[in-house]
Design a protein around this motif. Structure first.
Motif, mmCIF file in Angstrom:
data_model
loop_
_atom_site.group_PDB
_atom_site.id
_atom_site.type_symbol
_atom_site.label_atom_id
_atom_site.label_comp_id
_atom_site.label_asym_id
_atom_site.label_seq_id
_atom_site.Cartn_x
_atom_site.Cartn_y
_atom_site.Cartn_z
ATOM 1 N N THR A 76 0.368 5.378 -13.089
ATOM 2 C CA THR A 76 1.603 4.737 -12.641
ATOM 3 C C THR A 76 2.064 5.209 -11.275
ATOM 4 O O THR A 76 2.669 4.442 -10.528
ATOM 5 C CB THR A 76 2.732 4.953 -13.664
ATOM 6 N N MET A 77 1.806 6.459 -10.941
ATOM 7 C CA MET A 77 2.311 7.002 -9.675
ATOM 8 C C MET A 77 1.281 6.948 -8.547
ATOM 9 O O MET A 77 1.538 7.419 -7.451
ATOM 10 C CB MET A 77 2.788 8.441 -9.881
ATOM 11 N N LYS A 78 0.133 6.375 -8.821
ATOM 12 C CA LYS A 78 -0.903 6.270 -7.791
ATOM 13 C C LYS A 78 -0.640 5.073 -6.885
ATOM 14 O O LYS A 78 -0.141 4.044 -7.313
ATOM 15 C CB LYS A 78 -2.282 6.133 -8.432
ATOM 16 N N ARG A 79 -0.993 5.226 -5.609
ATOM 17 C CA ARG A 79 -0.925 4.119 -4.668
ATOM 18 C C ARG A 79 -2.175 3.236 -4.835
ATOM 19 O O ARG A 79 -3.182 3.676 -5.396
ATOM 20 C CB ARG A 79 -0.823 4.628 -3.233
ATOM 21 N N PRO A 80 -2.125 2.011 -4.347
ATOM 22 C CA PRO A 80 -3.265 1.109 -4.515
ATOM 23 C C PRO A 80 -4.592 1.683 -4.025
ATOM 24 O O PRO A 80 -5.633 1.441 -4.647
ATOM 25 C CB PRO A 80 -2.845 -0.124 -3.708
ATOM 26 N N ASP A 81 -4.570 2.446 -2.915
ATOM 27 C CA ASP A 81 -5.833 2.971 -2.400
ATOM 28 C C ASP A 81 -6.422 4.078 -3.271
ATOM 29 O O ASP A 81 -7.543 4.539 -3.028
ATOM 30 C CB ASP A 81 -5.671 3.446 -0.949
ATOM 31 N N GLN A 82 -5.688 4.503 -4.283
ATOM 32 C CA GLN A 82 -6.182 5.505 -5.220
ATOM 33 C C GLN A 82 -6.693 4.865 -6.517
ATOM 34 O O GLN A 82 -7.074 5.582 -7.445
ATOM 35 C CB GLN A 82 -5.061 6.507 -5.546
ATOM 36 N N LEU A 83 -6.705 3.549 -6.561
ATOM 37 C CA LEU A 83 -7.123 2.821 -7.748
ATOM 38 C C LEU A 83 -8.385 2.011 -7.476
ATOM 39 O O LEU A 83 -8.665 1.637 -6.331
ATOM 40 C CB LEU A 83 -6.012 1.861 -8.207
ATOM 41 N N PRO A 97 0.794 -1.236 0.000
ATOM 42 C CA PRO A 97 0.000 0.000 0.000
ATOM 43 C C PRO A 97 0.821 1.278 0.000
ATOM 44 O O PRO A 97 0.345 2.324 -0.454
ATOM 45 C CB PRO A 97 -0.839 -0.121 1.285
ATOM 46 N N GLU A 98 2.049 1.209 0.513
ATOM 47 C CA GLU A 98 2.861 2.428 0.603
ATOM 48 C C GLU A 98 3.605 2.730 -0.692
ATOM 49 O O GLU A 98 4.219 3.794 -0.818
ATOM 50 C CB GLU A 98 3.864 2.305 1.757
ATOM 51 N N PHE A 99 3.539 1.817 -1.657
ATOM 52 C CA PHE A 99 4.252 1.981 -2.923
ATOM 53 C C PHE A 99 3.281 2.350 -4.038
ATOM 54 O O PHE A 99 2.112 1.951 -4.021
ATOM 55 C CB PHE A 99 4.988 0.698 -3.313
ATOM 56 N N GLY A 126 -10.566 -3.142 -10.168
ATOM 57 C CA GLY A 126 -10.091 -3.648 -11.443
ATOM 58 C C GLY A 126 -8.724 -3.121 -11.814
ATOM 59 O O GLY A 126 -7.888 -3.856 -12.365
ATOM 60 N N GLN A 127 -8.479 -1.838 -11.513
ATOM 61 C CA GLN A 127 -7.163 -1.260 -11.784
ATOM 62 C C GLN A 127 -6.090 -1.909 -10.918
ATOM 63 O O GLN A 127 -4.985 -2.195 -11.396
ATOM 64 C CB GLN A 127 -7.203 0.255 -11.543
ATOM 65 N N ARG A 128 -6.402 -2.151 -9.651
ATOM 66 C CA ARG A 128 -5.424 -2.812 -8.779
ATOM 67 C C ARG A 128 -5.082 -4.196 -9.300
ATOM 68 O O ARG A 128 -3.911 -4.603 -9.274
ATOM 69 C CB ARG A 128 -5.970 -2.894 -7.349
ATOM 70 N N GLN A 129 -6.090 -4.913 -9.798
ATOM 71 C CA GLN A 129 -5.805 -6.260 -10.297
ATOM 72 C C GLN A 129 -4.981 -6.198 -11.588
ATOM 73 O O GLN A 129 -4.139 -7.060 -11.831
ATOM 74 C CB GLN A 129 -7.116 -7.023 -10.521
#
Length: 245
Positions: free
Chosen positions: A153-160, A113-115, A163-166
């Protein structure tokens, strides 16, 4: 249990070893009452296959996938990767085999999550080594762009979105260009639109990139659209249907 040469011949691998072979694989969890997760599995998976592993809950689907992916070790039998025995590998050797040969996609993306998305995709490349930071970044950017994520590309997982996270998880699985992608219920936590997008990406990996995809799924519609369906029940393979390819 059948001889590995017989297994490979029956699966159509005359003249070359399969990418992954399970030979007489059984996995038993020790305890007061031992639990058998899978038993006496003989299975060969080759190049450019699209394989669904199906079966009722508790049939051993995920257990088999983790054994094929060297995330767990069999109690009896062995898994071979490109003909190479893995039973006596130490953890460092197994880790290298996973990083260089296998990509993993899980039901829950397991992104850090921090990346950022970019940093998550670069992680397997950093772990395997051999590439410069510039090359790793360029490759990660290219993978994300190919999956429709160039603007994220520069968003963290919690900003996606889910479906985007997968899709980021798929890009991460492809980071080291492995020949095999192992997916455990990759659409299980997604809505129908995102599920179809992720399935189509996996399908395209086989049809357009020549990868092998092995996916555990409870979705029978998805299973029907794959080229080979392996049905498990009570820890054993009860059918292996290649259908009409």
């Amino acid at each position: 249990m059948i001889d590995v040469s017989d297994s490979e011949m029956q699966a159509g691998f005359v003249g070359g070893a399969p990418l992954i072979a399970a030979i007489g694989v059984t996995r038993i969890l020790s305890g007061v009452v031992p639990t058998t997760l899978v038993h006496d599995i003989d299975l060969a998976i080759g190049t450019n296959e699209c394989v669904a592993i199906t079966g009722p809950s508790g049939s051993g689907k995920s257990s088999l996938l983790y054994l094929l992916g060297l995330l767990d070790l069999p109690t009896v039998g062995e898994v071979r990767i490109r003909g190479r025995a893995t039973a006596h590998m130490d953890e460092a050797e197994r880790a290298h085999a996973r990083l260089s040969t296998l990509g993993f996609v899980f039901q829950f993306h397991f992104l850090l999550p921090e990346f950022s998305a970019l940093e998550n995709v670069m992680l397997p490349m950093k772990a395997l080594g051999g590439l410069s930071a510039v090359v790793m970044r360029e490759r990660a950017m290219s993978l994300l762009a190919s999956l429709g994520l160039a603007e994220h590309t520069m968003k963290r997982p919690d900003q996606l979105s889910g479906g985007q996270r997968q899709r980021v998880a798929v890009a991460r699985a492809l980071a080291n260009d492995p020949p095999v992608i192992l997916a455990d219920e990759p659409t299980g936590s997604l809505d129908s639109v995102s599920s179809e997008q992720v399935f189509q990406i996996l399908r395209d990996l086989v049809d357009q990139r020549g990868k092998t995809v092995v996916a555990v799924t409870h979705d029978l519609d998805i299973a029907r659209r794959m080229d080979r369906r392996i049905l498990l029940q009570d820890g054993g393979i009860v059918s292996d249907d290649s259908g009409d390819r």
